[in-house]
Design a protein around this motif. Structure first.
Motif, PDB file in Angstrom:
ATOM      1  N   PHE A   1       3.879  -4.099   4.900  1.00 26.24           N
ATOM      2  CA  PHE A   1       4.759  -3.463   3.925  1.00 26.24           C
ATOM      3  C   PHE A   1       6.181  -3.937   4.145  1.00 26.24           C
TER       4      PHE A   1
ATOM      5  N   SER B   1      -4.371   1.277  -0.225  1.00 25.04           N
ATOM      6  CA  SER B   1      -3.889   0.587   0.966  1.00 25.04           C
ATOM      7  C   SER B   1      -4.587   1.120   2.208  1.00 25.04           C
TER       8      SER B   1
ATOM      9  N   THR C   1       4.131   5.426   1.157  1.00 22.60           N
ATOM     10  CA  THR C   1       2.909   4.972   1.805  1.00 22.60           C
ATOM     11  C   THR C   1       3.226   4.350   3.158  1.00 22.60           C
TER      12      THR C   1
ATOM     13  N   GLY D   1       1.608  -4.128  -0.616  1.00 25.97           N
ATOM     14  CA  GLY D   1       1.466  -2.722  -0.957  1.00 25.97           C
ATOM     15  C   GLY D   1       0.636  -2.513  -2.198  1.00 25.97           C
TER      16      GLY D   1
ATOM     17  N   ARG E   1       7.512   3.188  -8.486  1.00 26.34           N
ATOM     18  CA  ARG E   1       6.561   2.445  -7.669  1.00 26.34           C
ATOM     19  C   ARG E   1       7.154   2.125  -6.298  1.00 26.34           C
ATOM     20  N   ARG E   2       8.459   1.866  -6.337  1.00 27.98           N
ATOM     21  CA  ARG E   2       9.098   1.553  -5.063  1.00 27.98           C
ATOM     22  C   ARG E   2       9.085   2.783  -4.146  1.00 27.98           C
TER      23      ARG E   2
ATOM     24  N   HIS F   1       5.682   3.209  -2.796  1.00 25.94           N
ATOM     25  CA  HIS F   1       5.485   2.179  -1.787  1.00 25.94           C
ATOM     26  C   HIS F   1       6.104   2.606  -0.458  1.00 25.94           C
TER      27      HIS F   1
END
Lengths: 254, 332
Positions: free
Chosen positions: A76, A157, B38, B12, B31-32, B35
């Protein structure tokens, strides 16, 4: 190099009496009673059991937590990643002795003294930096196309991590596991602080206590030392490749 | 190590899917954020463990070092830098610093060259090479406590193996009190340290030597270089990164030495083998001067940190690039 080990093993077969007359040679008559007495005592096996339990607990925790973190570092891009990774790499040079006192107080207030978790959790925490560094390096070598393919197939993920990455990383996971087992098995300082109750003592603590108790009976202490070394040496002979691989990888990437 | 890592934007979730058509900017922002969440979620367990059990205790030691405190309740008797000025007048602690320096110098001057020589030797094709490797490395997997006790008995005065063997061959004069004599105790500790750790350094060097391409030394051989010249001008420079790491580990290990000393001498006789960690342990857990012991911890950490940072800045920078400064400029 091997002389001290051989000497100890032979001495265990002597009587203490003979040891002072004949320190170097083979035993005049092989006395196995030193060894059999120890093997026949429940105490010795309980130490082994405790050490095993703690080593396994520590290893499972270190590997699980580090794998998640290393995955995130390797795959990431996120704000603060570099700072966070630097923080973990700095953890490599935090001497355990520095944290020992406050850690002891913290464990005391959490009521984790004389509790295996009191050793497992800090051991895992201090083992994280090295494990994360090794695993991150390994995860980064797995091609990105795999992840794209998995994602196109509808993998989340975590799903990719669990179903694709971990199975592929089995050799690396083996290496860090062996490292964690050996480190935990040999730890002396932390169990010394945490366990006052003999019921929880690990092998290194037990050996020290035994030596204090039988300090005059040399042959017996030698037999005890030898038996205490056997598990580590046996484990080493089985897992040599993984251990050396892990140490060199960890050291050169640290 | 060759590493293939992903270009940032394609990692991602959502990789490869076309950007959502309407209202691009909020979609991308969401979305960022997802991301980031996560990624952070994966970091959470490690962070909690590391913060709670490594960083927090370290910071607390730093705090407690400014108090006179026996370790019960919260520290309340603030005394400023008094613990630290007291350290500067504490003969035992100043001795610890001196002994630490002695161990560092001995390790660098004797232990590591010895390990290097053995590694070069074992890198040749020879019979029983694998056995020697295993044998030399075996002590490293034994716990320091068990090693210490074993050598405590071997070097016991009179009855110990060392003295008895010296007696048998007519060298009684060389034997002695070993761990019990102030003038020999550090040498004995160093001997045991070497027995335990030189195999580890040897293994590092062996791994480094494997990476030295054989063609290079062969080319030097053809050019007529002697064995020493080949070692000095070809092998050694290529081994330099490994050497730098090994030096780093040896120094940090010497600064933090505890187990081995604790089980052999507990710092004795009369503090002559005491290390910083042993002194800290004595004050913190035996004499309940936890504030003062914390100050020792802090100084130990300070020395490790200053050394590590200076070493990283001036020596290791090139080697560590792969570990700490990769992927610079991303994370946006």
């Amino acid at each position: 190099m091997a002389v001290p080990l051989l000497y100890a093993a032979l001495s265990g077969f002597k009587s203490t009496d003979e040891l002072s007359r004949n320190p170097v040679g083979l035993p005049e008559s092989w006395v196995a009673s030193n060894y059999t007495q120890i093997l026949g005592s429940g105490d010795f096996w309980r130490l082994i059991g405790n050490s095993t339990l703690i080593a396994i607990g520590t290893t499972v925790l270190i590997v699980a937590v580090s794998a998640l973190s290393a995955f995130s570092f390797a795959r990431f891009a996120f704000r603060g990643r570099e700072a966070l990774f630097t923080l973990f790499t700095m953890g490599l040079m935090f001497p355990f002795a520095v944290a020992a006192l406050p850690l002891f107080l913290l464990l005391r207030s959490l009521d984790l003294l004389d509790n295996p978790l009191g050793v497992i959790l800090p051991q895992a925490a201090f083992g994280l930096p090295m494990t994360i560094i090794i695993l991150r390096g390994f995860f980064r070598q797995i091609p990105g196309e795999l992840e794209e393919a998995a994602t196109l197939d509808g993998c989340s993920s975590f799903g990719f991590f669990w179903r694709v990455l971990l199975p592929m990383a089995r050799p690396a996971l083996g290496t860090v596991s062996v490292l964690a087992v050996v480190t935990s098995w040999n730890n002396f300082f932390l169990p010394l602080l945490v366990f006052t109750d003999a019921q929880w003592w690990t092998l290194p603590i037990g050996v020290q206590q035994f030596q204090g108790q039988y300090s005059a009976d040399y042959a017996k202490v030698f037999a005890y030392l030898v038996l205490a070394m056997v598990p580590a040496l046996a484990f080493y002979s089985v897992a040599e490749r993984q251990l050396v691989g892990g140490l060199t990888a960890g050291a050169t990437k640290g | 190590m060759t590493s293939t890592f992903l270009p940032d934007k394609r990692t991602g979730p959502g990789v490869g899917s076309p950007p959502p058509a309407p209202d691009r900017s909020t979609g991308r922002a969401r979305r960022r954020a997802l991301h980031w969440l996560t990624a952070a979620g994966f970091q959470l367990p490690a962070l909690v463990l590391f913060m709670g059990l490594v960083l927090l205790p370290m910071l607390f030691a730093l705090y407690a070092a400014f108090f006179r405190w026996g370790g019960f309740g919260m520290p309340s008797d603030y005394i400023g830098g008094e613990n630290f000025t007291r350290l500067l007048q504490d003969g035992v602690f100043l001795g610890d610093l001196w002994r630490c320096l002695v161990l560092v110098v001995l390790s660098l001057a004797l232990q590591l060259p010895f390990a290097l020589a053995m590694a070069v030797l074992l890198n040749q094709r020879m019979r029983g090479r694998a056995v020697y490797r295993m044998l030399f490395f075996a002590p490293y997997v034994l716990s320091e406590a068990i090693t210490g006790i074993l050598f405590g008995m071997i070097f016991a005065p009179d009855d110990g193996f060392a003295d008895q063997v010296l007696g048998k061959v007519g060298l009684e004069g060389l034997g002695g009190e070993w761990f019990a004599d102030p003038s020999t105790v550090m040498a004995t500790v160093f001997l045991v340290m070497t027995w335990k750790y030189f195999g580890f350094h040897m293994m590092l060097y062996l791994a480094g030597l494997q990476a030295v391409p054989r063609e290079l030394t062969e080319a030097a051989l053809i050019d007529g270089a002697s064995a020493w010249q080949r070692f000095r001008n070809v092998t050694l420079p290529l081994l330099a990164p490994t050497l730098r790491i090994s030096v780093f580990l040896a120094v940090i290990g010497s600064i933090q030495l505890f187990d081995l000393v604790w089980v052999t001498t507990a710092g004795g006789p009369d503090h002559h083998s005491e290390t910083m960690a042993v002194t800290m342990f004595q004050y913190g857990f035996k004499r309940y001067q936890v504030g003062y012991a914390s100050a020792i911890s802090v100084v130990m950490f300070g020395i490790s940190l200053v050394f590590a940072l200076a070493y990283q800045r001036f020596v290791l920078r090139r080697d560590l690039e792969g570990a700490t400064t990769t992927m610079r400029g991303d994370g946006k």
